[in-house]
Design a protein around this motif. Structure first.
Motif, PDB file in Angstrom:
ATOM      1  N   LYS A  45      -5.900  14.021   0.125  1.00  7.77           N
ATOM      2  CA  LYS A  45      -5.013  12.903  -0.170  1.00  7.77           C
ATOM      3  C   LYS A  45      -4.387  12.347   1.108  1.00  7.77           C
ATOM      4  N   ARG A  46      -3.945  13.245   1.980  1.00  2.00           N
ATOM      5  CA  ARG A  46      -3.310  12.799   3.214  1.00  2.00           C
ATOM      6  C   ARG A  46      -4.337  12.181   4.165  1.00  2.00           C
ATOM      7  N   LEU A  47      -5.536  12.741   4.243  1.00  4.72           N
ATOM      8  CA  LEU A  47      -6.582  12.165   5.090  1.00  4.72           C
ATOM      9  C   LEU A  47      -6.930  10.747   4.637  1.00  4.72           C
ATOM     10  N   PHE A  48      -6.907  10.533   3.331  1.00  8.67           N
ATOM     11  CA  PHE A  48      -7.264   9.226   2.767  1.00  8.67           C
ATOM     12  C   PHE A  48      -6.330   8.125   3.286  1.00  8.67           C
ATOM     13  N   THR A  49      -5.068   8.472   3.537  1.00  8.70           N
ATOM     14  CA  THR A  49      -4.098   7.474   4.001  1.00  8.70           C
ATOM     15  C   THR A  49      -4.338   7.081   5.456  1.00  8.70           C
ATOM     16  N   PHE A  50      -5.169   7.843   6.167  1.00  4.53           N
ATOM     17  CA  PHE A  50      -5.431   7.554   7.576  1.00  4.53           C
ATOM     18  C   PHE A  50      -6.798   6.908   7.796  1.00  4.53           C
ATOM     19  N   ILE A  51      -7.415   6.391   6.733  1.00  4.26           N
ATOM     20  CA  ILE A  51      -8.755   5.799   6.858  1.00  4.26           C
ATOM     21  C   ILE A  51      -8.776   4.693   7.919  1.00  4.26           C
ATOM     22  N   ASP A  52      -7.821   3.783   7.861  1.00  2.07           N
ATOM     23  CA  ASP A  52      -7.794   2.665   8.804  1.00  2.07           C
ATOM     24  C   ASP A  52      -7.620   3.152  10.237  1.00  2.07           C
ATOM     25  N   ASP A  53      -6.833   4.205  10.415  1.00  2.21           N
ATOM     26  CA  ASP A  53      -6.603   4.732  11.764  1.00  2.21           C
ATOM     27  C   ASP A  53      -7.879   5.344  12.337  1.00  2.21           C
ATOM     28  N   PHE A  54      -8.621   6.082  11.493  1.00  5.06           N
ATOM     29  CA  PHE A  54      -9.883   6.655  11.959  1.00  5.06           C
ATOM     30  C   PHE A  54     -10.897   5.548  12.277  1.00  5.06           C
ATOM     31  N   SER A  55     -10.899   4.499  11.466  1.00  5.02           N
ATOM     32  CA  SER A  55     -11.810   3.376  11.723  1.00  5.02           C
ATOM     33  C   SER A  55     -11.449   2.676  13.029  1.00  5.02           C
TER      34      SER A  55
END
Length: 319
Positions: free
Chosen positions: A164-174
Motif C-alpha cells: 500500500k505504501r509503495l503504491f503511493t510512491f509510483i510517480d516518484d519511482f517513475s
C-alpha cells in the motif's frame, strides 16, 4: 563506697556532656555544609569525623538527596539544551521553505504570463506541503519523546501495508526512472504492530532513499521463527558522508550544508516507532551499498494466515 559511686556518676555525666557537645557540633557542621553546598551550588558531599548510627544515617540520606537533585539538574540542563537545539534546527528548516514560498508568491504576483503564474503557484504549493511535512514530523517527534506515549498493538499484515505504501510512491519511482526490485512474500504476513505507525516507518525509509539513495531500491524479506525482517538497500550517492553511529539520532543530516526537504527526524522516528512496536531497526554500509533493516515480532495470528493476493500491489514481487 558512696564516694566512689559519685565519682563514677560524675565521670559518666562528664563523658555524656562532652559527647553531646560533639554530637551537637556535628549536626551544626552538617547544617553548615548543606548551607554552603546550597549557596555555592557545590558538588561536595556531606562529610563527618564521628559517625554514630543516627548521624551516619542522616549523612547517607542527605548525600542521597544531593545526588538525586544533581541528577535532576543535569537532566534539566540536557533537556533545555535539547529544546534549544530543536528550536534552532526547526527554525532553519522552516525558514528556508518559507523564504522561497514568499519569493514564489511575489513572482506570481508580478508576472504578466498566466503560464508563469501557474508555475510559481505550483512551486509555492510544493513549499507549503514541505512545511506541513516538517510540522507533522515535529508533532510526531514530540509525542514519541513522551515516555507515557504508547501505541495500540494488534495483528497487522506487514506485506499489505508495504504494498500500500509503495503504491503511493509510483510517480516518484517513475520520475527517477527506477522501479523497486522487490522480493517478498505474496501471502499475508502478520506481525504485532500498529498500522499507522507501520505506514510511517515504510514512508520515512522510502523517502530517505529518494533523498540520499542512488540506483534502484531493493526490498527483501527474511523470515525467522519469531520475527520477520525487511531489508531496504540501495547504492549510496557518491561523495556523500554517512555516519552509521548517528544515522538514527534526531536532526541528523548526511550533509547539513545542502538544503533539502529533510528535517533530520525521519530515521529517528523510524527507530522510535519500531521500539514502540517491540521491534528494532539497524543500518549497514558495505561497498557503497546502504541497507536499512527493520525487524518485527510475529503475531500469533501468523499461524493462521490465509494465502491471497492483495489488489493494492502494483509492483511485481519476485522471490
Amino acid at each position: 563506697m558512696l564516694y566512689m559511686v559519685l565519682i563514677v556518676i560524675t565521670v559518666v555525666l562528664i563523658i555524656q556532656s562532652v559527647y553531646l557537645v560533639y554530637y551537637k557540633n556535628q549536626i551544626k557542621d552538617i547544617g553548615n555544609q548543606l548551607s554552603f553546598i546550597s549557596e555555592h551550588h557545590s558538588f561536595k558531599m556531606i562529610q563527618t569525623q564521628i559517625k554514630p548510627k543516627e548521624i551516619n544515617r542522616l549523612i547517607h540520606l542527605c548525600n542521597a538527596m544531593l545526588r538525586n537533585q544533581r541528577k535532576l539538574n543535569q537532566n534539566f540542563i540536557e533537556q533545555k539544551e535539547e529544546i534549544n537545539a530543536t528550536i534552532m534546527s526547526l527554525s532553519h528548516d522552516i525558514r528556508t521553505p518559507l523564504t522561497s514560498l514568499d519569493g514564489y508568491l511575489q513572482l506570481a504576483e508580478r508576472s504578466q504570463s498566466s503560464n508563469e503564474k501557474t508555475e510559481y503557484v505550483l512551486m509555492a504549493q510544493s513549499r507549503i506541503k514541505q512545511i506541513i511535512t516538517l510540522m507533522d514530523e515535529l508533532f510526531l517527534y514530540t509525542k514519541l519523546k513522551n515516555p507515557d506515549y504508547n501505541l495500540e498493538l494488534e495483528p497487522v499484515d506487514v506485506i499489505k501495508v508495504l504494498n500500500k505504501r509503495l503504491f503511493t510512491f509510483i510517480d516518484d519511482f517513475s520520475r527517477i526512472g527506477y522501479e523497486p526490485d522487490i522480493s517478498i512474500s505474496e501471502a499475508p504476513l502478520f506481525i504485532e504492530g500498529n498500522e499507522s505507525a507501520l505506514e510511517r516507518v515504510y514512508e520515512n525509509i522510502i523517502k530517505n532513499y529518494f533523498l540520499h539513495g542512488a540506483g534502484a531500491l531493493s526490498i527483501r524479506y527474511e523470515e525467522k521463527q519469531n520475527e520477520v525482517l525487511f531489508h531496504f538497500s540501495n547504492m549510496q550517492k557518491r561523495n556523500q558522508p554517512l555516519n552509521l553511529d548517528k544515522i538514527f539520532t534526531r536532526f541528523y543530516k548526511e550533509d547539513p550544508s545542502r538544503p533539502n526537504q529533510s528535517s533530520g527526524l525521519g530515521l529517528f522516528i523510524v527507530k522510535s516507532l519500531m521500539e514502540k512496536m517491540n521491534g528494532y531497526v539497524q543500518a549497514d554500509l558495505k561497498d557503497d551499498q546502504f541497507c536499512i533493516s527493520v525487524a518485527f515480532k510475529k503475531s500469533a495470528k501468523e499461524n493462521r494466515r490465509v494465502h491471497g493476493h492483495d489488489p493494492a500491489q502494483h509492483f511485481n514481487s519476485r522471490g
